[in-house]
Scaffold this motif. Structure first.
Motif, PDB file in Angstrom:
ATOM      1  N   THR A 110       0.823  -1.204   0.000  1.00 24.77           N
ATOM      2  CA  THR A 110       0.000   0.000   0.000  1.00 24.77           C
ATOM      3  C   THR A 110       0.862   1.261   0.000  1.00 24.77           C
ATOM      4  O   THR A 110       1.751   1.401   0.842  1.00 24.77           O
ATOM      5  CB  THR A 110      -0.931   0.000   1.225  1.00 24.77           C
ATOM      6  N   ASP A 168      -6.876  -3.785   0.396  1.00 24.18           N
ATOM      7  CA  ASP A 168      -5.919  -2.703   0.196  1.00 24.18           C
ATOM      8  C   ASP A 168      -6.167  -2.071  -1.176  1.00 24.18           C
ATOM      9  O   ASP A 168      -6.885  -2.632  -2.001  1.00 24.18           O
ATOM     10  CB  ASP A 168      -4.479  -3.207   0.358  1.00 24.18           C
ATOM     11  N   VAL A 177      -5.491   0.519   4.598  1.00 27.72           N
ATOM     12  CA  VAL A 177      -5.741  -0.923   4.567  1.00 27.72           C
ATOM     13  C   VAL A 177      -6.888  -1.211   5.531  1.00 27.72           C
ATOM     14  O   VAL A 177      -6.852  -0.772   6.690  1.00 27.72           O
ATOM     15  CB  VAL A 177      -4.493  -1.732   4.983  1.00 27.72           C
TER      16      VAL A 177
END
Length: 342
Positions: free
Chosen positions: A266, A289, A272
């Motif tokens: 990410t 994500d 997330v």
């Protein structure tokens, strides 16, 4: 005389005749106590079903048949022998009734047939589950050994590179040296994650504990919070505070891997999301994500998939609109109210 009374009255005779028949056909070297195993409990379930006590039958029959299937795997029976046992029991019960001058009524014959059929299903299902778990256990033990053996030389190489850099024998600003250092670090991290999953997955015996869905997500978040803060990645939890019974160590190993992988993939400033909920009688853990599905999905995820399936669950990866990725871990749900510890 009703069939359930015949079975109760002739229990010793039925067990003896069935034992002789099965021993002669499929198990000549198995002792009588091992052969009989959970047959008395299964007869209790049959009696309850024939009496019309569906609640008692539904409680006793799956348990007795499942334990029987697991025990047969340990004794080295094949599935054909397991099925033969139940067919023999059906035949012995009918022969015993007819020898007493009684012909089971149509309803009794149907109930007996379906109870025997259900017993076969439960026994075979547990037999296959335990066998698959053993295969996963053996495979992951081998994988853990290989990963451990690879880890030692990789760690040595990483330390040697660090020493060379700190002693000035390698340029600090070299792109090649930086790429080598990152590659070694990533490889070691993959091996550590794979070892962790393999160790957890190698536990054939499930060790259920009472917990909640929120506790599982909070533990997963705490395991990656430092890395997320360092990358400026936000961790968001969406969890029902529902009580469940799970193999906590195993679930945390898988969730921890999924959460770590999501944070690594990410970009800074993104989020997330970790979710947990009950849906359709199953437990759903989700890790979402903002990046597309990884390709390839990785060694650790392959280990996780094998172990999860052996535990009666599934794991899948979905591409969502907006180039997002969702990992879904689905597991059987056990009501804490039925757990022995409660």
């Amino acid at each position: 005389m009703p069939l359930h009374e015949i079975i109760a009255k002739s229990r010793v005779e039925i067990v003896a005749r069935w034992t002789e028949r099965v021993r002669n056909a499929v198990a000549p070297r198995v002792s009588a106590p091992e052969l009989i195993d959970h047959l008395p409990q299964f007869l209790d379930a049959l009696i309850a079903a024939l009496r019309g006590d569906e609640k008692a039958s539904a409680r006793k029959l799956p348990s007795a048949a499942a334990v029987h299937g697991e025990q047969r795997l340990r004794l080295g029976f094949d599935l054909g022998a397991l099925v033969h046992e139940y067919r023999s029991l059906h035949d012995v019960i009918l022969e015993t009734a007819r020898a007493a001058g009684e012909e089971p009524a149509d309803r009794e014959a149907r109930v007996l047939f379906h109870a025997i059929l259900d017993g076969v299903g439960y026994a075979v299902s547990e037999y296959n589950r335990r066998r698959d778990a053993e295969f996963v256990h053996q495979a992951n033990e081998s994988l853990a050994f290989i990963a451990h053996e690879l880890g030692s030389p990789l760690f040595s190489a990483s330390m040697a590179l660090r020493i060379l850099r700190t002693t000035g024998q390698l340029p600090d600003d070299s792109d090649a040296v930086g790429a080598l250092e990152r590659g070694l670090g990533q490889t070691l991290e993959i091996l550590e994650q794979s070892l962790d999953l393999a160790r957890a997955a190698s536990a054939v015996e499930i060790k259920p504990e009472e917990t909640t869905l929120r506790e599982r997500l909070e533990d997963a978040r705490s395991g990656v919070s430092e890395k997320a803060e360092a990358k400026n990645v936000t961790l968001r939890l969406e969890a029902e505070d529902a009580p469940v019974v799970l193999d906590v160590r195993f679930v945390q190993s898988v969730l921890g891997h999924l959460a770590r992988s999501a944070v690594e993939r990410t970009p800074a400033g993104e989020t997330v999301t970790l979710r947990a909920r009950l849906r359709g009688g199953r437990i759903h853990f989700e890790v979402q994500d903002p990046e597309p599905r990884p390709d390839p999905e990785g060694l650790a995820l392959a280990i996780a998939r094998q172990a999860i399936e052996a535990h009666g669950g599934t794991i899948r990866v979905q591409d969502l609109p907006g180039h997002r990725c969702l990992f879904v871990l689905e597991l059987p749900w056990t009501d804490p109210g039925t757990h022995p510890a409660s």
